[in-house]
Scaffold this motif. Structure first.
Motif, mmCIF file in Angstrom:
data_model
loop_
_atom_site.group_PDB
_atom_site.id
_atom_site.type_symbol
_atom_site.label_atom_id
_atom_site.label_comp_id
_atom_site.label_asym_id
_atom_site.label_seq_id
_atom_site.Cartn_x
_atom_site.Cartn_y
_atom_site.Cartn_z
ATOM 1 N N GLU A 197 32.357 17.265 4.157
ATOM 2 C CA GLU A 197 32.644 15.872 4.491
ATOM 3 C C GLU A 197 33.919 15.389 3.816
ATOM 4 O O GLU A 197 34.379 15.965 2.836
ATOM 5 C CB GLU A 197 31.471 14.962 4.143
ATOM 6 C CG GLU A 197 31.150 14.873 2.672
ATOM 7 C CD GLU A 197 30.024 13.889 2.387
ATOM 8 O OE1 GLU A 197 30.132 12.713 2.794
ATOM 9 O OE2 GLU A 197 29.054 14.296 1.771
ATOM 10 N N ASN A 198 34.473 14.332 4.357
ATOM 11 C CA ASN A 198 35.657 13.680 3.826
ATOM 12 C C ASN A 198 35.278 12.221 3.595
ATOM 13 O O ASN A 198 34.684 11.597 4.461
ATOM 14 C CB ASN A 198 36.808 13.784 4.845
ATOM 15 C CG ASN A 198 38.044 13.061 4.368
ATOM 16 O OD1 ASN A 198 38.197 11.861 4.598
ATOM 17 N ND2 ASN A 198 38.912 13.780 3.714
ATOM 18 N N ARG A 199 35.606 11.719 2.401
ATOM 19 C CA ARG A 199 35.304 10.311 2.158
ATOM 20 C C ARG A 199 36.259 9.692 1.149
ATOM 21 O O ARG A 199 36.972 10.386 0.445
ATOM 22 C CB ARG A 199 33.854 10.124 1.748
ATOM 23 C CG ARG A 199 33.424 10.802 0.487
ATOM 24 C CD ARG A 199 32.010 10.342 0.146
ATOM 25 N NE ARG A 199 31.112 11.457 -0.067
ATOM 26 C CZ ARG A 199 30.066 11.393 -0.864
ATOM 27 N NH1 ARG A 199 29.767 10.283 -1.482
ATOM 28 N NH2 ARG A 199 29.286 12.440 -1.027
ATOM 29 N N TRP B 120 39.865 18.367 -8.713
ATOM 30 C CA TRP B 120 38.450 18.238 -8.361
ATOM 31 C C TRP B 120 37.811 17.107 -9.141
ATOM 32 O O TRP B 120 38.085 16.927 -10.324
ATOM 33 C CB TRP B 120 37.714 19.539 -8.666
ATOM 34 C CG TRP B 120 38.023 20.616 -7.683
ATOM 35 C CD1 TRP B 120 39.035 21.528 -7.768
ATOM 36 C CD2 TRP B 120 37.336 20.882 -6.466
ATOM 37 N NE1 TRP B 120 39.009 22.345 -6.666
ATOM 38 C CE2 TRP B 120 37.980 21.976 -5.854
ATOM 39 C CE3 TRP B 120 36.240 20.313 -5.826
ATOM 40 C CZ2 TRP B 120 37.555 22.503 -4.641
ATOM 41 C CZ3 TRP B 120 35.819 20.835 -4.624
ATOM 42 C CH2 TRP B 120 36.467 21.920 -4.042
ATOM 43 N N MET C 131 34.163 17.293 -5.293
ATOM 44 C CA MET C 131 35.016 16.980 -4.149
ATOM 45 C C MET C 131 36.475 17.085 -4.585
ATOM 46 O O MET C 131 36.830 16.665 -5.689
ATOM 47 C CB MET C 131 34.687 15.596 -3.596
ATOM 48 C CG MET C 131 33.211 15.473 -3.198
ATOM 49 S SD MET C 131 32.844 14.032 -2.205
ATOM 50 C CE MET C 131 33.094 14.718 -0.569
ATOM 51 N N GLN C 132 37.309 17.628 -3.694
ATOM 52 C CA GLN C 132 38.719 17.844 -4.011
ATOM 53 C C GLN C 132 39.567 16.700 -3.451
ATOM 54 O O GLN C 132 39.420 16.318 -2.287
ATOM 55 C CB GLN C 132 39.176 19.174 -3.444
ATOM 56 C CG GLN C 132 40.533 19.593 -3.940
ATOM 57 C CD GLN C 132 40.882 21.015 -3.548
ATOM 58 O OE1 GLN C 132 40.445 21.517 -2.526
ATOM 59 N NE2 GLN C 132 41.681 21.655 -4.385
ATOM 60 N N THR D 76 42.434 14.811 -1.759
ATOM 61 C CA THR D 76 43.416 15.122 -0.718
ATOM 62 C C THR D 76 44.511 14.064 -0.638
ATOM 63 O O THR D 76 45.621 14.364 -0.226
ATOM 64 C CB THR D 76 42.746 15.261 0.666
ATOM 65 O OG1 THR D 76 42.049 14.053 0.980
ATOM 66 C CG2 THR D 76 41.777 16.430 0.681
ATOM 67 N N TRP E 33 40.952 9.885 -1.521
ATOM 68 C CA TRP E 33 40.320 10.532 -0.376
ATOM 69 C C TRP E 33 39.992 11.943 -0.824
ATOM 70 O O TRP E 33 40.843 12.640 -1.393
ATOM 71 C CB TRP E 33 41.255 10.545 0.836
ATOM 72 C CG TRP E 33 41.281 9.214 1.510
ATOM 73 C CD1 TRP E 33 42.187 8.218 1.314
ATOM 74 C CD2 TRP E 33 40.334 8.728 2.459
ATOM 75 N NE1 TRP E 33 41.866 7.124 2.101
ATOM 76 C CE2 TRP E 33 40.732 7.420 2.813
ATOM 77 C CE3 TRP E 33 39.191 9.261 3.050
ATOM 78 C CZ2 TRP E 33 40.033 6.639 3.727
ATOM 79 C CZ3 TRP E 33 38.502 8.496 3.960
ATOM 80 C CH2 TRP E 33 38.913 7.200 4.290
ATOM 81 N N VAL E 34 38.746 12.352 -0.615
ATOM 82 C CA VAL E 34 38.284 13.637 -1.112
ATOM 83 C C VAL E 34 37.544 14.415 -0.029
ATOM 84 O O VAL E 34 36.974 13.826 0.893
ATOM 85 C CB VAL E 34 37.362 13.450 -2.344
ATOM 86 C CG1 VAL E 34 38.130 12.871 -3.526
ATOM 87 C CG2 VAL E 34 36.173 12.542 -2.027
ATOM 88 N N ASP E 35 37.570 15.734 -0.165
ATOM 89 C CA ASP E 35 36.836 16.635 0.723
ATOM 90 C C ASP E 35 35.873 17.447 -0.114
ATOM 91 O O ASP E 35 36.231 17.911 -1.205
ATOM 92 C CB ASP E 35 37.774 17.631 1.421
ATOM 93 C CG ASP E 35 38.605 17.009 2.526
ATOM 94 O OD1 ASP E 35 38.149 16.011 3.107
ATOM 95 O OD2 ASP E 35 39.695 17.530 2.796
ATOM 96 N N GLY E 36 34.683 17.667 0.423
ATOM 97 C CA GLY E 36 33.727 18.526 -0.261
ATOM 98 C C GLY E 36 32.427 18.622 0.504
ATOM 99 O O GLY E 36 31.978 17.641 1.118
#
Length: 103
Positions: free
Chosen positions: A24-26, A41, A7-8, A10, A18-21
């Motif tokens: 999804e965002n979580r 990452w 997850m990257q 953000t 806060w990460v996206d991958g």
């Protein structure tokens, strides 16, 4: 079994990122890594960032997860493979299986 998801980052807040991958965002805890920055990452297990990884490693892990999902017959966000490149016996007809076992 626990699978790490690349997850990257953000955005950051104290103790969290806060990460996206994979569609999804979580928000994940970052207490197990020293520091991270937006754009980097992370390998995430159960909402905990466990490891800082390179973009190349994230691509490798995502491709492996895509192959696994494809083999299981799932399609979803982040899928890199259109075809798994093989068929499982459960997806073959009886005649094809017999031909393969006679070879």
């Amino acid at each position: 079994m626990c699978i790490g998801i690349p997850m990257q980052v953000t955005a950051l807040e104290p103790g969290f990122a806060w990460v996206d991958g994979r569609g999804e965002n979580r928000r994940v805890r970052t207490s197990l890594i020293e520091h991270c920055a937006p754009g980097q990452w992370l390998l995430v297990f159960l909402d905990d960032a466990r490891e800082l990884i390179s973009a190349e490693r994230a691509t490798e892990v995502n491709a492996t997860l895509d192959l696994l999902m494809s083999a299981l017959g799932h399609r979803g966000p982040g899928t890199l493979l259109d075809e798994p490149g093989f068929s499982l016996p459960s997806g073959m007809d009886v005649q094809t299986i017999q031909q393969m076992t006679q070879s």
